[in-house]
Design a protein around this motif. Structure first.
Motif, short mmCIF file in Angstrom:
data_model
loop_
_atom_site.label_atom_id
_atom_site.label_comp_id
_atom_site.label_asym_id
_atom_site.label_seq_id
_atom_site.Cartn_x
_atom_site.Cartn_y
_atom_site.Cartn_z
N TYR A 4 -42.97 -6.85 -8.23
CA TYR A 4 -41.92 -7.31 -7.31
C TYR A 4 -40.67 -6.55 -7.85
O TYR A 4 -40.92 -6.03 -8.82
N HIS A 12 -36.30 -14.56 -10.92
CA HIS A 12 -37.50 -15.79 -10.74
C HIS A 12 -37.26 -16.33 -12.08
O HIS A 12 -37.20 -17.67 -12.28
N LEU A 16 -35.84 -20.01 -13.07
CA LEU A 16 -36.92 -21.14 -13.81
C LEU A 16 -35.87 -22.09 -14.73
O LEU A 16 -36.00 -23.19 -14.84
N ARG A 61 -31.84 -13.54 -3.93
CA ARG A 61 -33.32 -13.25 -4.06
C ARG A 61 -33.95 -13.31 -2.63
O ARG A 61 -34.72 -12.42 -2.43
N LYS A 65 -35.76 -9.82 -1.37
CA LYS A 65 -37.12 -10.16 -0.94
C LYS A 65 -37.18 -9.63 0.73
O LYS A 65 -38.27 -8.76 0.69
N PHE A 92 -41.19 -22.72 -1.61
CA PHE A 92 -40.07 -22.76 -2.74
C PHE A 92 -38.59 -22.45 -2.02
O PHE A 92 -37.78 -23.14 -2.38
N TYR A 93 -38.71 -21.50 -1.07
CA TYR A 93 -37.42 -21.07 -0.64
C TYR A 93 -36.63 -22.33 0.27
O TYR A 93 -35.52 -22.57 0.02
N HIS A 151 -47.68 -24.53 -8.73
CA HIS A 151 -47.43 -23.15 -8.77
C HIS A 151 -48.06 -22.69 -10.36
O HIS A 151 -48.54 -21.80 -10.54
N LEU A 166 -52.11 -11.36 -12.98
CA LEU A 166 -50.81 -11.61 -11.81
C LEU A 166 -49.71 -11.39 -12.52
O LEU A 166 -48.59 -11.20 -11.93
N ARG A 169 -47.24 -8.75 -12.29
CA ARG A 169 -46.30 -8.30 -11.18
C ARG A 169 -45.02 -9.18 -11.16
O ARG A 169 -44.09 -8.77 -10.26
C1 HEM Z 1 -38.71 -23.61 -11.19
C2 HEM Z 1 -39.94 -22.93 -11.31
C3 HEM Z 1 -40.47 -21.76 -10.56
C4 HEM Z 1 -40.02 -21.25 -9.19
C5 HEM Z 1 -39.09 -22.11 -8.20
C6 HEM Z 1 -40.91 -20.34 -8.77
C7 HEM Z 1 -40.83 -19.68 -7.63
C8 HEM Z 1 -41.89 -18.45 -7.40
C9 HEM Z 1 -41.83 -17.74 -6.16
C10 HEM Z 1 -40.95 -18.19 -4.88
C11 HEM Z 1 -42.56 -16.66 -6.13
C12 HEM Z 1 -43.05 -15.61 -5.11
C13 HEM Z 1 -42.12 -14.60 -5.21
C14 HEM Z 1 -40.90 -14.51 -4.55
O1 HEM Z 1 -40.80 -14.90 -3.26
O2 HEM Z 1 -39.80 -14.54 -5.08
C15 HEM Z 1 -43.14 -16.69 -7.71
C16 HEM Z 1 -44.10 -15.80 -8.11
C17 HEM Z 1 -44.58 -16.07 -9.44
N1 HEM Z 1 -44.42 -16.82 -10.42
FE1 HEM Z 1 -42.96 -18.35 -10.12
N2 HEM Z 1 -41.67 -19.97 -10.10
C18 HEM Z 1 -41.31 -20.90 -11.15
C19 HEM Z 1 -42.07 -20.91 -12.23
C20 HEM Z 1 -43.00 -20.06 -12.68
C21 HEM Z 1 -43.75 -20.33 -14.00
C22 HEM Z 1 -43.49 -21.33 -15.06
C23 HEM Z 1 -44.57 -19.27 -13.99
C24 HEM Z 1 -45.62 -19.06 -15.19
C25 HEM Z 1 -46.68 -19.95 -15.77
C26 HEM Z 1 -44.42 -18.66 -12.90
C27 HEM Z 1 -45.26 -17.55 -12.60
C28 HEM Z 1 -45.27 -16.75 -11.51
C29 HEM Z 1 -46.16 -15.52 -11.18
C30 HEM Z 1 -46.94 -14.87 -12.12
C31 HEM Z 1 -45.73 -15.14 -9.85
C32 HEM Z 1 -46.20 -13.91 -8.96
C33 HEM Z 1 -47.28 -14.36 -8.35
C34 HEM Z 1 -47.63 -12.96 -7.41
O3 HEM Z 1 -48.03 -12.06 -8.04
O4 HEM Z 1 -48.12 -12.99 -6.06
N3 HEM Z 1 -43.42 -19.17 -12.12
N4 HEM Z 1 -42.63 -17.72 -8.38
#
Ligand code: HEM
Ligand code: HEM
Length: 170
Positions: A4, A12, A16, A61, A65, A92-93, A151, A166, A169
């Motif tokens: 990304y 991101h 969090l 964001r 995106k 999420f958005y 998620h 993953l 990324r």
């Molecule tokens: C409030 C908490 C979180 C929110 C709102 C959130 C939201 C998102 C969103 C919207 C994406 C897609 C990318 C984008 O459109 O920007 C994403 C991707 C991702 N998130 Fe989260 N996330 C959260 C917490 C976490 C946590 C705790 C982890 C790890 C344990 C995590 C791991 C990932 C990973 C690895 C991706 C990439 C997925 C891919 O390659 O397609 N996220 N997240």
């Protein structure tokens, strides 16, 4: 295209932290602190500032995106999970937008802008029972919680079960 956009990666992880702060302060502090408590205004101020920063970052964001190239959707071997992976980011958005909007609605409706940010000196209303946007805020907070749990489970499934790297990324 393997990762990304760096702005998306930074936002991101910052978001969090902000969302965990806003969610826990709302659920565990605000909900259990009566409006007559002397510390309530400070707690509300902290919650509202953190939530508003998350809202501003969400817009930045979203713009990033829409304007940057995304890595291809990950494959899981299950048509259902693959579909969930396409829709989850957009969910999420939408949900974060709704939670910030309903929080702002609550603040405006209850006159909190003047009391919390402009130091008007007026007391808080006795409670927020008759503030309609707060019902929506609570409901969306519960949906957000479920989305985050799903998620995180999906992220761990990719990383440790499918071992498709993953995390690199994001
Ligand atoms: C409030 C908490 C979180 C929110 C709102 C959130 C939201 C998102 C969103 C919207 C994406 C897609 C990318 C984008 O459109 O920007 C994403 C991707 C991702 N998130 Fe989260 N996330 C959260 C917490 C976490 C946590 C705790 C982890 C790890 C344990 C995590 C791991 C990932 C990973 C690895 C991706 C990439 C997925 C891919 O390659 O397609 N996220 N997240
Ligand atoms: C990431 C964004 C946000 C999250 C995750 C969040 C979460 C929460 C939660 C879990 C509660 C407790 C609900 C309950 O009573 O069960 C709450 C209450 C509240 N939130 Fe938010 N919120 C966010 C943003 C905002 C914003 C931007 C504002 C206003 C500018 C706001 C204003 C309020 C108010 C006034 C309450 C009521 C406090 C009370 O019942 O005493 N929130 N929020």
């Amino acid at each position: 295209m393997k990762r990304y956009h760096p702005i998306l990666v930074v936002i991101h992880w910052v978001m969090l932290v902000l969302i965990v702060m806003a969610w826990t302060s709302g659920q565990f502090v605000l909900e259990h602190t009566p409006n007559s408590d002397p510390g309530k205004i400070d707690a509300l101020r902290m919650h509202m500032i953190v939530g508003l920063i998350a809202g501003a970052l969400l817009i930045l964001r979203l713009i990033t995106k829409l304007r940057s190239e995304q890595p291809p959707h990950a494959k899981t071997g299950s048509a259902l999970f693959d579909k969930a992976g396409v829709w989850a980011p957009w969910a999420f958005y939408v949900v974060i937008l709704l939670i910030v909007a309903s929080g702002m609605g609550t603040a405006v409706f209850a006159g909190l802008i003047e009391i919390v940010f402009q130091g008007s000196g007026a007391p808080l209303p006795a409670n927020f029972d008759d503030v309609p946007p707060l019902g929506a805020h609570e409901f969306v907070a519960a949906i957000l919680f479920l989305l985050v749990i799903g998620h995180v489970a999906a992220a761990l499934y990719h990383q440790y079960w499918l071992k498709d790297g993953l995390f690199s990324r994001m």
